[in-house]
Design a protein around this motif. Structure first.
Motif, PDB file in Angstrom:
ATOM      1  N   SER A  63      -4.075  12.338  51.543  1.00 46.46           N
ATOM      2  CA  SER A  63      -3.542  13.672  51.784  1.00 46.46           C
ATOM      3  C   SER A  63      -3.341  14.516  50.608  1.00 46.46           C
ATOM      4  O   SER A  63      -3.365  15.696  50.775  1.00 46.46           O
ATOM      5  CB  SER A  63      -2.271  13.320  52.527  1.00 46.46           C
ATOM      6  OG  SER A  63      -2.422  12.472  53.570  1.00 46.46           O
ATOM      7  N   GLU A  64      -3.276  13.648  49.298  1.00 43.64           N
ATOM      8  CA  GLU A  64      -3.052  14.595  47.953  1.00 43.64           C
ATOM      9  C   GLU A  64      -4.531  14.672  47.544  1.00 43.64           C
ATOM     10  O   GLU A  64      -4.686  15.759  46.808  1.00 43.64           O
ATOM     11  CB  GLU A  64      -2.015  13.787  47.160  1.00 43.64           C
ATOM     12  CG  GLU A  64      -0.570  13.905  47.792  1.00 43.64           C
ATOM     13  CD  GLU A  64       0.411  13.383  46.991  1.00 43.64           C
ATOM     14  OE1 GLU A  64      -0.022  13.305  45.692  1.00 43.64           O
ATOM     15  OE2 GLU A  64       1.290  12.846  47.560  1.00 43.64           O
ATOM     16  N   THR A  65      -5.165  13.442  47.454  1.00 42.53           N
ATOM     17  CA  THR A  65      -6.420  13.349  46.674  1.00 42.53           C
ATOM     18  C   THR A  65      -7.428  14.398  47.348  1.00 42.53           C
ATOM     19  O   THR A  65      -8.233  14.709  46.393  1.00 42.53           O
ATOM     20  CB  THR A  65      -7.052  12.004  46.730  1.00 42.53           C
ATOM     21  OG1 THR A  65      -6.207  11.166  46.298  1.00 42.53           O
ATOM     22  CG2 THR A  65      -8.217  11.706  46.013  1.00 42.53           C
ATOM     23  N   SER A  82     -13.200  10.434  57.025  1.00 40.64           N
ATOM     24  CA  SER A  82     -14.215  10.089  58.161  1.00 40.64           C
ATOM     25  C   SER A  82     -14.119   8.942  58.776  1.00 40.64           C
ATOM     26  O   SER A  82     -14.425   8.447  59.798  1.00 40.64           O
ATOM     27  CB  SER A  82     -15.414  10.761  57.826  1.00 40.64           C
ATOM     28  OG  SER A  82     -15.611  12.030  57.418  1.00 40.64           O
ATOM     29  N   ARG A  83     -14.058   7.874  57.721  1.00 39.69           N
ATOM     30  CA  ARG A  83     -14.282   6.677  58.306  1.00 39.69           C
ATOM     31  C   ARG A  83     -12.970   6.222  59.007  1.00 39.69           C
ATOM     32  O   ARG A  83     -12.902   5.316  60.083  1.00 39.69           O
ATOM     33  CB  ARG A  83     -14.355   5.700  56.986  1.00 39.69           C
ATOM     34  CG  ARG A  83     -15.611   5.331  56.441  1.00 39.69           C
ATOM     35  CD  ARG A  83     -15.672   4.211  55.526  1.00 39.69           C
ATOM     36  NE  ARG A  83     -16.433   4.241  54.487  1.00 39.69           N
ATOM     37  CZ  ARG A  83     -16.655   3.505  53.597  1.00 39.69           C
ATOM     38  NH1 ARG A  83     -15.837   2.364  53.564  1.00 39.69           N
ATOM     39  NH2 ARG A  83     -17.736   3.321  52.634  1.00 39.69           N
ATOM     40  N   LEU A  84     -11.884   6.884  58.537  1.00 43.59           N
ATOM     41  CA  LEU A  84     -10.636   6.554  59.030  1.00 43.59           C
ATOM     42  C   LEU A  84     -10.199   7.633  60.433  1.00 43.59           C
ATOM     43  O   LEU A  84      -9.035   7.744  60.836  1.00 43.59           O
ATOM     44  CB  LEU A  84      -9.453   6.650  58.075  1.00 43.59           C
ATOM     45  CG  LEU A  84      -9.637   5.667  57.112  1.00 43.59           C
ATOM     46  CD1 LEU A  84      -8.803   6.045  55.769  1.00 43.59           C
ATOM     47  CD2 LEU A  84      -9.180   4.075  57.600  1.00 43.59           C
ATOM     48  N   THR A  88      -4.442   9.294  63.410  1.00 43.59           N
ATOM     49  CA  THR A  88      -4.068  10.596  63.430  1.00 43.59           C
ATOM     50  C   THR A  88      -4.030  11.547  62.222  1.00 43.59           C
ATOM     51  O   THR A  88      -4.423  12.593  61.962  1.00 43.59           O
ATOM     52  CB  THR A  88      -2.718  10.736  64.420  1.00 43.59           C
ATOM     53  OG1 THR A  88      -2.924  10.020  65.505  1.00 43.59           O
ATOM     54  CG2 THR A  88      -2.337  12.121  64.563  1.00 43.59           C
ATOM     55  N   TRP A  89      -3.351  10.774  61.344  1.00 49.68           N
ATOM     56  CA  TRP A  89      -3.060  11.535  59.845  1.00 49.68           C
ATOM     57  C   TRP A  89      -4.464  11.839  59.238  1.00 49.68           C
ATOM     58  O   TRP A  89      -4.366  12.996  58.782  1.00 49.68           O
ATOM     59  CB  TRP A  89      -2.285  10.622  59.037  1.00 49.68           C
ATOM     60  CG  TRP A  89      -2.903   9.372  58.555  1.00 49.68           C
ATOM     61  CD1 TRP A  89      -2.502   8.108  59.066  1.00 49.68           C
ATOM     62  CD2 TRP A  89      -3.759   9.342  57.417  1.00 49.68           C
ATOM     63  NE1 TRP A  89      -3.433   7.204  58.483  1.00 49.68           N
ATOM     64  CE2 TRP A  89      -4.088   7.685  57.591  1.00 49.68           C
ATOM     65  CE3 TRP A  89      -3.893  10.023  56.300  1.00 49.68           C
ATOM     66  CZ2 TRP A  89      -4.789   7.143  56.359  1.00 49.68           C
ATOM     67  CZ3 TRP A  89      -5.038   9.291  55.405  1.00 49.68           C
ATOM     68  CH2 TRP A  89      -5.380   8.070  55.471  1.00 49.68           C
ATOM     69  N   LEU A  94      -8.829  15.557  57.698  1.00 42.56           N
ATOM     70  CA  LEU A  94     -10.181  16.003  57.815  1.00 42.56           C
ATOM     71  C   LEU A  94     -10.437  17.502  58.403  1.00 42.56           C
ATOM     72  O   LEU A  94     -11.291  17.924  58.022  1.00 42.56           O
ATOM     73  CB  LEU A  94     -10.983  14.877  58.714  1.00 42.56           C
ATOM     74  CG  LEU A  94     -12.282  14.834  58.624  1.00 42.56           C
ATOM     75  CD1 LEU A  94     -12.778  14.784  57.223  1.00 42.56           C
ATOM     76  CD2 LEU A  94     -12.942  13.684  59.389  1.00 42.56           C
ATOM     77  N   ASP A  95      -9.548  17.685  59.354  1.00 41.80           N
ATOM     78  CA  ASP A  95      -9.543  19.092  59.865  1.00 41.80           C
ATOM     79  C   ASP A  95      -9.153  20.040  58.900  1.00 41.80           C
ATOM     80  O   ASP A  95      -9.783  21.386  58.969  1.00 41.80           O
ATOM     81  CB  ASP A  95      -8.596  19.338  60.878  1.00 41.80           C
ATOM     82  CG  ASP A  95      -9.160  18.692  62.383  1.00 41.80           C
ATOM     83  OD1 ASP A  95     -10.467  18.348  62.425  1.00 41.80           O
ATOM     84  OD2 ASP A  95      -8.410  18.294  63.233  1.00 41.80           O
ATOM     85  N   MET A  96      -8.288  19.907  57.818  1.00 39.95           N
ATOM     86  CA  MET A  96      -7.778  20.729  56.965  1.00 39.95           C
ATOM     87  C   MET A  96      -8.651  20.807  55.837  1.00 39.95           C
ATOM     88  O   MET A  96      -8.689  21.845  55.036  1.00 39.95           O
ATOM     89  CB  MET A  96      -6.417  20.268  56.340  1.00 39.95           C
ATOM     90  CG  MET A  96      -5.333  20.558  57.334  1.00 39.95           C
ATOM     91  SD  MET A  96      -3.738  20.212  56.648  1.00 39.95           S
ATOM     92  CE  MET A  96      -3.795  18.557  56.441  1.00 39.95           C
TER      93      MET A  96
END
Length: 190
Positions: A63-65, A82-84, A88-89, A94-96
């Motif tokens: 989320s930070e990286t 993408s693998r994960l 939900t998180w 990925l959308d952002m």
């Protein structure tokens, strides 16, 4: 490790920031992309290279990286998110995460992210990972539907095959008959 990487990374994993067991990782495909190296720790690398089972809880730092200014770090973050994507998180992140056309092409070039929705993992009744070719033991007596076969508790089933689209089932032969067995009724033999 070259001076540029050493300075940029601060001698720590550019993904999780660990300073333990770090090394240079070349992001595939190596040809055609400049600055395709990042510094990673052994724990990140073993999951990136699929040598170790993917631990979705471990990757929360993405989320930070993913906001790194280093394109190569963004590429790895995109691939791991993408693998994960079933988490939900990860899907939200990925959308952002925005990658321009060239970077997105680079991220998709290895197809490392495809079919990765954490690669189906089959587990026995004790939580051990089952793979094709394993030997298992039935933990209860089972009546085989559509057959007069009665598979007794303690029966050894050798050379199993995992059912690709269902992590709760494997295929194995008992008395020469190929049957589907639920993984919750199995124990992997050591």
């Amino acid at each position: 490790m070259n001076l540029k990487l050493e300075k940029r990374s601060g001698n720590a994993c550019e993904l999780c920031k660990s300073d333990q067991q770090i090394s240079v990782y070349q992001i595939p495909p190596v040809v055609g992309y400049a600055d395709n190296e990042i510094v990673v720790c052994q724990n990140c690398r073993s999951q990136i290279d699929r040598e170790q089972e993917m631990d979705s809880d471990y990757w929360g730092f993405l989320s930070e990286t993913m906001w790194s200014e280093v394109p190569a770090v963004q590429i790895v973050a995109w691939r791991m998110l993408s693998r994960l994507k079933n988490e939900t998180w990860a899907a939200d992140n990925l959308d952002m995460l925005y990658l321009d056309e060239d970077m997105l092409a680079w991220a998709q070039a290895s197809s490392d992210h495809e079919g990765a929705a954490d690669l189906a993992v089959h587990r026995d009744s004790n939580g051990n990972v089952l793979k094709n070719g394993d030997t298992v033991v039935l933990t209860r007596t089972l009546d085989v539907k559509g057959s007069s076969l009665n598979a007794r508790m303690g029966t050894v089933v050798k050379n199993i095959r995992v059912v690709e689209d269902n992590t709760e089932q494997i295929e194995g032969k008992i008395d020469g008959q190929l049957i589907v067995i639920l993984t919750k009724y199995l124990r992997k033999q050591a």
